[in-house]
Design an enzyme around this catalytic site. Structure first.
Site, short mmCIF file in Angstrom:
data_model
loop_
_atom_site.label_atom_id
_atom_site.label_comp_id
_atom_site.label_asym_id
_atom_site.label_seq_id
_atom_site.Cartn_x
_atom_site.Cartn_y
_atom_site.Cartn_z
CG PHE A 28 4.45 78.17 42.24
CD1 PHE A 28 4.25 77.13 42.20
CD2 PHE A 28 3.40 78.91 41.78
CE1 PHE A 28 3.59 76.25 40.83
CE2 PHE A 28 3.05 78.45 40.59
CZ PHE A 28 2.56 77.32 39.87
CB SER A 54 10.36 77.97 49.06
OG SER A 54 10.00 78.26 47.17
CG ASN A 108 14.58 95.49 45.49
OD1 ASN A 108 14.86 95.50 44.82
ND2 ASN A 108 14.37 96.96 46.58
CD GLN A 133 43.09 76.78 19.86
OE1 GLN A 133 43.03 77.12 18.73
NE2 GLN A 133 44.64 77.29 20.37
CD GLN A 170 25.83 69.32 24.61
OE1 GLN A 170 25.44 69.40 25.12
NE2 GLN A 170 26.51 68.95 23.17
N GLY A 197 28.75 65.14 27.91
CA GLY A 197 29.18 64.76 27.60
C GLY A 197 27.38 64.02 27.45
CD GLU A 234 12.42 86.74 45.86
OE1 GLU A 234 12.02 87.87 46.27
OE2 GLU A 234 12.74 85.88 46.61
CG ASN A 273 15.51 86.34 34.64
OD1 ASN A 273 15.76 86.74 36.08
ND2 ASN A 273 16.96 85.99 34.11
NE ARG A 327 7.87 100.28 36.15
CZ ARG A 327 7.51 99.83 36.23
NH1 ARG A 327 7.56 99.54 37.99
NH2 ARG A 327 7.07 98.94 35.77
#
Length: 288
Positions: A64, A66, A147, A186, A244, A247, A271, A274, A283
């Site tokens: 992987f 890039s 970082n 609304q 969404q 549509g 990187e 999550n 930690r």
């Protein structure tokens, strides 16, 4: 300042001890970092670099990557010592070096403007002069780079989310349903307000992390992890909500919002996933 630091690093690498060849017909050469197939467990990398005289002989592969196959210079983390992070070193390998090859171009959901492939080393001889730092410092170098990379990925998500908010606002103003523009609904107004609020919150946390990193503060790692976690999650949610609200049109490749969804999804993995960001943040809190 961050941009200047990145180009300074690239300039330093390209001129490393005079050991790298000068550019031929262009003034800039592309550079990519290679860690390993080990994914989140970066310290377990297997690519080996055995010293023979004034050379390292590299064997292994990196998945992987890039820009793999297209970039001119590869900054490679490899194992010169025993297991664990202290056995990792960092060397520079130029494209065209015997023993360096590339796998097939990966077929990705998004990020299709940048090629991604496996980088392969088979008895690839690299001068010891191409090592960055001392033996055993590779893992530290890689972690410092991550970082800034996390801020970079979070900022990419921010750009996609910003564009998605603008496109959605414009679409709501022109698209009519039940005789009125969607902008008069609304419920959709509230959704757009939520998207804009998430966008601004993401921008602020990224800037806060960038300042901490630039000032080399102790909380920089935690803040960079928070920025990457929060911004990539929230900005993907913004892009997805934008699709969404478009549509059926949002699912067509004629409309850019679908590309933002596809491109931003991988930012929650790049990187450091999550989930790893949550580990780093917790930690830091538990060590206080």
């Amino acid at each position: 300042m961050l941009r200047r630091s990145r180009w300074w690093l690239q300039w330093r690498l390209l001129g490393l001890r005079g050991g790298l060849q000068a550019p031929c017909q262009c003034s800039r050469r592309s550079l990519v970092s290679c860690i390993d197939r080990s994914g989140s467990d970066a310290a377990s990398l297997l690519t080996s670099a055995k010293r023979q005289g004034d050379q390292y002989i590299l064997n292994g592969s990196k998945a992987f990557i890039s820009g793999g196959g297209e970039s001119d210079v590869y900054v490679v983390m490899c194992r010169t010592g025993g297991p664990g992070p202290k056995g990792i070193s960092c060397v520079v390998v130029e494209k065209g070096t015997p023993g360096l090859s590339f796998g097939k171009k990966e077929k990705k959901v998004g990020w299709n403007s940048q090629p991604t492939c496996t980088v392969i080393f088979e008895d690839c001889a690299v001068p010891v002069a191409n090592r960055i730092g001392d033996e055993g410092q590779g893992f530290i170098i890689a972690m410092k780079g991550l970082n800034g990379g996390r801020i970079n990925v979070a900022s990419c998500s921010l750009g996609a989310a910003h564009a998605s908010v603008v496109l959605t606002r414009d679409y709501l103003n022109v698209r009519k349903q039940f005789g009125e523009p969607l902008a008069s609904n609304q419920y959709l107004q509230f959704k757009l307000a939520d998207m804009a609020t998430r966008l601004v919150a993401s921008r602020l946390i990224i800037r806060s992390a960038a300042v901490a990193l630039q000032e080399e503060r102790e909380d920089a790692v935690a803040l960079c992890s928070m920025a990457k976690l929060f911004a990539t999650d929230e900005c993907f949610a913004i892009c997805n909500q934008a699709l969404q609200m478009h549509g059926g049109y949002g699912y067509l490749k004629d409309y850019a919002v679908q590309q933002y969804v596809r491109d931003s999804r991988v930012h929650q993995i790049l990187e450091g996933s999550n989930e790893v960001m949550r580990m780093l943040i917790s930690r830091s809190l538990l060590q206080e």
